[in-house]
Design an enzyme around this catalytic site. Sequence first.
Site, PDB file in Angstrom:
ATOM      1  N   SER A   1       1.342 -11.082   9.638  1.00  0.00           N
ATOM      2  CA  SER A   1       0.708  -9.856   9.141  1.00  0.00           C
ATOM      3  C   SER A   1      -0.802  -9.933   9.357  1.00  0.00           C
ATOM      4  CB  SER A   1       1.014  -9.695   7.643  1.00  0.00           C
ATOM      5  OG  SER A   1       0.009  -8.924   7.022  1.00  0.00           O
TER       6      SER A   1
ATOM      7  N   HIS B   1      -1.974  -5.304  18.227  1.00  0.00           N
ATOM      8  CA  HIS B   1      -1.394  -4.744  17.000  1.00  0.00           C
ATOM      9  C   HIS B   1      -0.578  -3.491  17.330  1.00  0.00           C
ATOM     10  CE1 HIS B   1      -0.972  -3.174  12.973  1.00  0.00           C
ATOM     11  NE2 HIS B   1      -1.409  -4.331  12.516  1.00  0.00           N
TER      12      HIS B   1
ATOM     13  N   SER C   1       1.695  -5.650   3.035  1.00  0.00           N
ATOM     14  CA  SER C   1       3.122  -5.669   3.355  1.00  0.00           C
ATOM     15  C   SER C   1       3.864  -6.751   2.560  1.00  0.00           C
ATOM     16  CB  SER C   1       3.291  -5.912   4.858  1.00  0.00           C
ATOM     17  OG  SER C   1       2.522  -7.035   5.259  1.00  0.00           O
TER      18      SER C   1
ATOM     19  N   HIS D   1       3.503   1.768  11.333  1.00  0.00           N
ATOM     20  CA  HIS D   1       2.532   1.610  12.424  1.00  0.00           C
ATOM     21  C   HIS D   1       2.568   2.749  13.432  1.00  0.00           C
ATOM     22  CE1 HIS D   1       1.680  -2.323  11.040  1.00  0.00           C
ATOM     23  NE2 HIS D   1       2.772  -2.893  11.473  1.00  0.00           N
TER      24      HIS D   1
ATOM     25  N   CYS E   1       2.768   5.974   8.717  1.00  0.00           N
ATOM     26  CA  CYS E   1       1.874   6.214   7.581  1.00  0.00           C
ATOM     27  C   CYS E   1       0.986   7.426   7.892  1.00  0.00           C
ATOM     28  CB  CYS E   1       0.996   4.992   7.333  1.00  0.00           C
ATOM     29  SG  CYS E   1      -0.235   5.325   6.061  1.00  0.00           S
TER      30      CYS E   1
ATOM     31  N   GLU F   1       0.141  -0.866  15.703  1.00  0.00           N
ATOM     32  CA  GLU F   1      -0.493   0.415  15.347  1.00  0.00           C
ATOM     33  C   GLU F   1      -1.511   0.818  16.422  1.00  0.00           C
ATOM     34  OE1 GLU F   1      -2.728   0.788  11.536  1.00  0.00           O
ATOM     35  OE2 GLU F   1      -4.141   1.789  12.872  1.00  0.00           O
TER      36      GLU F   1
ATOM     37  N   CYS G   1       0.867  -1.183   0.000  1.00  0.00           N
ATOM     38  CA  CYS G   1       0.000   0.000   0.000  1.00  0.00           C
ATOM     39  C   CYS G   1       0.904   1.234   0.000  1.00  0.00           C
ATOM     40  CB  CYS G   1      -0.871  -0.014   1.243  1.00  0.00           C
ATOM     41  SG  CYS G   1       0.120  -0.020   2.741  1.00  0.00           S
TER      42      CYS G   1
END
Length: 275
Positions: A216, A122, A259, A72, A94, A124, A12
């Site tokens: 992932s 996670h 990813s 993240h 990001c 993030e 992405c």
Amino acid sequence: MEVILAEYLGFCYGVKRAIRLARDSASPGRASTLGPIIHNPQMVERLAQEGVSTVSELAEMPDGGTVIIRSHGVGPAIYREAEERHLTLVDATCPHVKKAQLAAHALAEDGCTVVIVGEKKHPEVKSIYEWSGEGAVIVETEAEAEALPSCGKMGVVAQTTFSGAEFEQITAKLLSKSNDIHIIRTICTATDQRQKAAIELAGRVDMMLVIGGKNSANTTRLAELCAEQTTTHHLETASELQDAWFADKKIIGITAGASTPDWIIREVYQKCQKK
Ligand code: SF4
């Protein structure tokens, strides 16, 4: 064998940007990402060869080194620590994750109890949590949302890679918990696009191959969604392909997590064509 690639698959925008920033900062022994740059061991190894290693905490960094913050993101304490240690910080968070962090921070400043809809483990989500002020909670399921106590002002944000449909279900439960609720749908379109394209393709092939790191979250989610439609295998590299999978199959679909590097997708695609 007919092999069809999903309309949207692989890296992405945020991951491409993070890898470019890491490569631009490469310096053997002096540049490191804080945690693996993405959830893909093959890419992490390639970057290490190019001069970007991985550390798990800033204490491992040499004085004056360059630390790269992965897509993240991290909490405010890391920015402070890097400054105190006079490290050069390259922020590859990001922009969509940054937006979720800033939204959570602004809601907390505005007196809201912040609810983050996402996976507790996670990275993030942990980074958003650290920007969310005291009393913030992470909610992963409708049952957890239902179990929350009522509160005055509530602010809700999402893990960027969370399923849009599940987010709607969870926020529907949260509506009964506060009369003053502010919902910010911080879900990234890259995830929605990849999920929709994977489901559409899975519905018209005999088998789906989902390529990406076993660690992932977004790749695992793609594999779960495809498995609801057709026979599905989650693999990290072409070496995991098994001949038995292809028996009686005519059309194969391929998708890959955000990813997953292009070269791995290409390798799997080419091997499948020869089956
Ligand atoms: S999936 Fe979306 S939010 Fe996550 S890194 Fe990629 S572009 Fe950014």
